[in-house]
Motif scaffolding. Structure first.
Motif, PDB file in Angstrom:
ATOM      1  N   THR A  74      35.964  42.536 -83.220  1.00 41.78           N
ATOM      2  CA  THR A  74      37.255  42.112 -82.675  1.00 41.78           C
ATOM      3  C   THR A  74      37.611  40.713 -83.156  1.00 41.78           C
ATOM      4  O   THR A  74      38.765  40.437 -83.517  1.00 41.78           O
ATOM      5  N   TYR A  75      36.615  39.839 -83.194  1.00 43.14           N
ATOM      6  CA  TYR A  75      36.836  38.473 -83.681  1.00 43.14           C
ATOM      7  C   TYR A  75      37.277  38.480 -85.142  1.00 43.14           C
ATOM      8  O   TYR A  75      38.232  37.779 -85.522  1.00 43.14           O
ATOM      9  N   GLN A  77      38.676  40.938 -86.856  1.00 43.58           N
ATOM     10  CA  GLN A  77      40.005  41.531 -86.988  1.00 43.58           C
ATOM     11  C   GLN A  77      41.092  40.550 -86.565  1.00 43.58           C
ATOM     12  O   GLN A  77      42.125  40.433 -87.222  1.00 43.58           O
ATOM     13  N   GLY A  78      40.837  39.828 -85.465  1.00 43.66           N
ATOM     14  CA  GLY A  78      41.799  38.825 -85.009  1.00 43.66           C
ATOM     15  C   GLY A  78      41.954  37.687 -85.993  1.00 43.66           C
ATOM     16  O   GLY A  78      43.064  37.190 -86.235  1.00 43.66           O
ATOM     17  N   LYS A  79      40.854  37.287 -86.585  1.00 41.52           N
ATOM     18  CA  LYS A  79      40.863  36.211 -87.574  1.00 41.52           C
ATOM     19  C   LYS A  79      41.709  36.595 -88.784  1.00 41.52           C
ATOM     20  O   LYS A  79      42.501  35.793 -89.295  1.00 41.52           O
TER      21      LYS A  79
END
Length: 300
Positions: A74-75, A77-79
């Protein structure tokens, strides 16, 4: 909780070694150890059971793996979303040498057509190197032989069984069941490659106490195939390498199932938490189906 601490934990899980994890992360071993200990303090549990210099995952550690992977994914992908990079998202695909030569040239254009918004990077390497790159997250998905590692999940997609092939009009083409002695009397082309286990072929002659007539011992598939096509010998070759020649009738498969069977598969392999790009995975499955159906389309 720090994302770097989670990353260190997952690298140790996949590589099964603090030393290897430190090398992959370009960190010192004490730094990796410190990050894991800090994570354990934050969670209030022991992720690893330590005995001397060795360590094994605790039950709590095993249970925590999918959550750690989800947080990291998730980190990342968000980045990517917030960074708004100029270049498209990149999918890194690896394959062993045989798959690289015979399947990947068909698959990559198909994947790009299905997902023009993505960029596909391809790496060709040995099975051992690909597994290491997969565990170090340098490759998203790899096509390789059967491997057993608790950090990866595999799906058998391509049949690469080894077959005995001869040139058209060879005597074996008109015989129902050949014997080991008959096989040993023929000039044989032996292709040897680290990707496959040829012990069963050698064992066939050893059991019969017969010395085969091995005229050519080569380590290049196309060389071995060319020798057979030019009628200088016969040999055992993996299915992927002779698919087109069998379709055209340039080579003839001889049934030797009564003597030996060498079943081999190429596996699409990814980390145990799953392949993150579901639409690409669906496109890979479709490309395999189309590749396998090529012969039907050609004949019809």
């Amino acid at each position: 909780m720090n994302i770097d601490h989670l990353d260190a934990f997952m690298y140790v899980v996949h590589l099964e070694s603090i030393h290897k994890a430190a090398e992959a992360l370009y960190l010192s071993q004490p730094t990796v150890t410190a990050r894991i200990k800090t994570l354990e303090q934050d969670l209030g549990i022991e992720l690893f059971l330590r005995k001397g210099r060795g360590l094994t995952l605790s039950e709590e550690g095993k249970a925590f793996i999918p959550y750690a992977e989800q947080i990291i994914r998730t980190y990342q992908q968000g980045k990517k979303l917030l960074k708004k990079e100029d270049h498209p998202e990149e999918i890194v695909i690896g394959a062993n040498l045989i798959t690289s030569q015979y399947f990947i040239p068909f698959a990559l254009p198909s994947l790009k057509k299905a997902h023009p918004e993505l960029r596909f990077k391809f790496i060709s390497a040995s099975n051992e190197v690909l597994l290491e790159k997969l565990l170090q997250r340098q490759v998203d998905i790899a096509f390789l032989k059967d491997v057993n590692h608790r950090g990866v999940q595999k799906h058998g997609l391509l049949n690469n069984a080894v077959k005995l092939v001869v040139y058209p009009e060879h005597l074996f083409q008109f015989q129902k069941k050949i014997t080991v002695q008959q096989l040993a009397n023929e000039p044989l082309v032996f292709f040897e490659c680290g990707a496959f286990d040829w012990n069963s072929v050698y064992h066939l002659f050893e059991v019969a106490n017969i010395e085969p007539k091995i005229d050519f011992l080569v380590d290049h598939l196309e060389v071995a195939k060319s020798i057979i096509l030019n009628q200088h010998g016969i040999g055992f070759l993996p299915s992927l390498s002779i698919k087109d020649e069998l379709q055209r009738g340039d080579l003839i498969e001889i049934d030797v199932s009564h003597l030996l069977q060498i079943q081999q598969h190429i596996y699409a392999t990814h980390l145990i938490n799953g392949f993150a790009h579901r639409p690409v995975w669906d496109a890979i499955l479709l490309s395999v189906k189309e590749f396998n159906n090529q012969s039907i389309l050609t004949i019809n």
